[in-house]
Design an enzyme around this catalytic site. Structure first.
Site, PDB file in Angstrom:
ATOM      1  N   TYR A  96       0.834  -1.210   0.000  1.00 53.68           N
ATOM      2  CA  TYR A  96       0.000   0.000   0.000  1.00 53.68           C
ATOM      3  C   TYR A  96       0.865   1.256   0.000  1.00 53.68           C
ATOM      4  CZ  TYR A  96      -3.483   3.403   1.606  1.00 53.68           C
ATOM      5  OH  TYR A  96      -4.307   4.502   1.730  1.00 53.68           O
ATOM      6  N   LYS A 135       1.151   4.131  -2.966  1.00 52.66           N
ATOM      7  CA  LYS A 135       0.761   5.521  -2.727  1.00 52.66           C
ATOM      8  C   LYS A 135       1.954   6.472  -2.868  1.00 52.66           C
ATOM      9  CE  LYS A 135      -3.653   5.059  -1.911  1.00 52.66           C
ATOM     10  NZ  LYS A 135      -4.671   5.694  -2.766  1.00 52.66           N
TER      11      LYS A 135
END
Length: 260
Positions: free
Chosen positions: A156, A160
């Site tokens: 994640y 990002k």
């Protein structure tokens, strides 16, 4: 000063529920014609009821942002129906994870497919439209994980972090066309996806101790930032990554200020 989005056409991805739905609702209240993209028809149907009851203009489009053909078809149809695209909010995202030594390849791919590739495909599809218009706002969901990652969030956080750098490059490429491109990094906002509100109380208190403004974030906090970045008031802001985390770790131990 009033934020005025009248006569603006906005696309919000992953807006069938959660933060995306609040973003779409906020833009609609400010006068924008909002196109909600989601890959779940039941969520689109639910949004249609709200939009009809409120009398807001806009439409709903079934689209999986991970699929290039679907993205191209959706954006082309929107441009044909409304004649322009002024605002793109890339909200759609996933956050599955595990520690690296136990991280399935499929989970890694899922994070990058939605959080990074899906965002890229949407930007690529709307960029020519905004270039022809010589105006536009692209607003990309990053995360506080791109600032300080958490244990177990490698996929994640990496996806990002890629969003932040992608945003800067695209801002440079679209600057000559009067198109701004920014990313935003929400902190701890309880959603169905992260389950913060369902954690044991001791765990919640430990997380809240990291915040300068010691409360959970609200989806409206994020939506208000998006609304500003989408408006003419933010015309000179581009290539920025804006922290919307309640001052998470603004100081080393923010909780000290709450200890009297």
């Amino acid at each position: 000063m009033l934020i005025d989005l009248n006569n603006k056409v906005a696309i919000v991805t992953g807006a069938g529920r959660g933060i995306g739905r609040v973003i779409a609702r906020t833009l609609a209240r400010e006068g924008a014609t909002v196109v909600i993209l989601d890959f779940k028809q039941d969520l689109l149907d639910d949004a249609a009821v709200e939009w009809t009851e409120a009398g807001w203009p806009g439409t709903r489009v079934l689209c999986d942002v991970r699929e290039a053909a679907q993205v191209t078809a959706a954006v082309n149809a929107i441009a044909e129906q409304f004649g322009r695209v002024d605002i793109l909010v890339n909200n759609a995202g996933v956050a599955a994870g595990a520690r690296v030594d136990k991280l399935p390849e499929a989970v890694w791919d899922a994070n990058f497919d939605t959080n990074t590739k899906g965002l890229f495909l949407m930007c690529q599809a709307v960029a020519p439209i905004m270039q022809r218009q010589a105006s536009g706002r692209i607003i990309n969901a990053a995360s506080f994980a791109a600032i300080i990652p958490s244990i177990g969030s490698a996929a994640y956080a990496a996806s990002k972090s890629a969003v932040v750098q992608f945003t800067r490059v695209l801002a440079g490429e679209l600057g000559p066309f009067n198109v701004t491109v920014n990313s935003y990094s929400p902190g701890m906002i309880p959603t169905q996806m992260n389950g913060y509100a369902n954690l044991p109380d001791a765990r919640q208190q430990r997380l809240l101790d990291t915040l300068t403004l010691r409360r959970w974030g609200d989806p409206q906090d994020v939506a208000n930032l998006i609304c500003f970045l989408a408006s003419d008031l933010a015309a000179y802001i581009t290539g920025a990554s804006i922290d919307c985390s309640g001052g998470k770790f603004a100081t080393q131990i923010p909780s000290v200020a709450y200890e009297g």
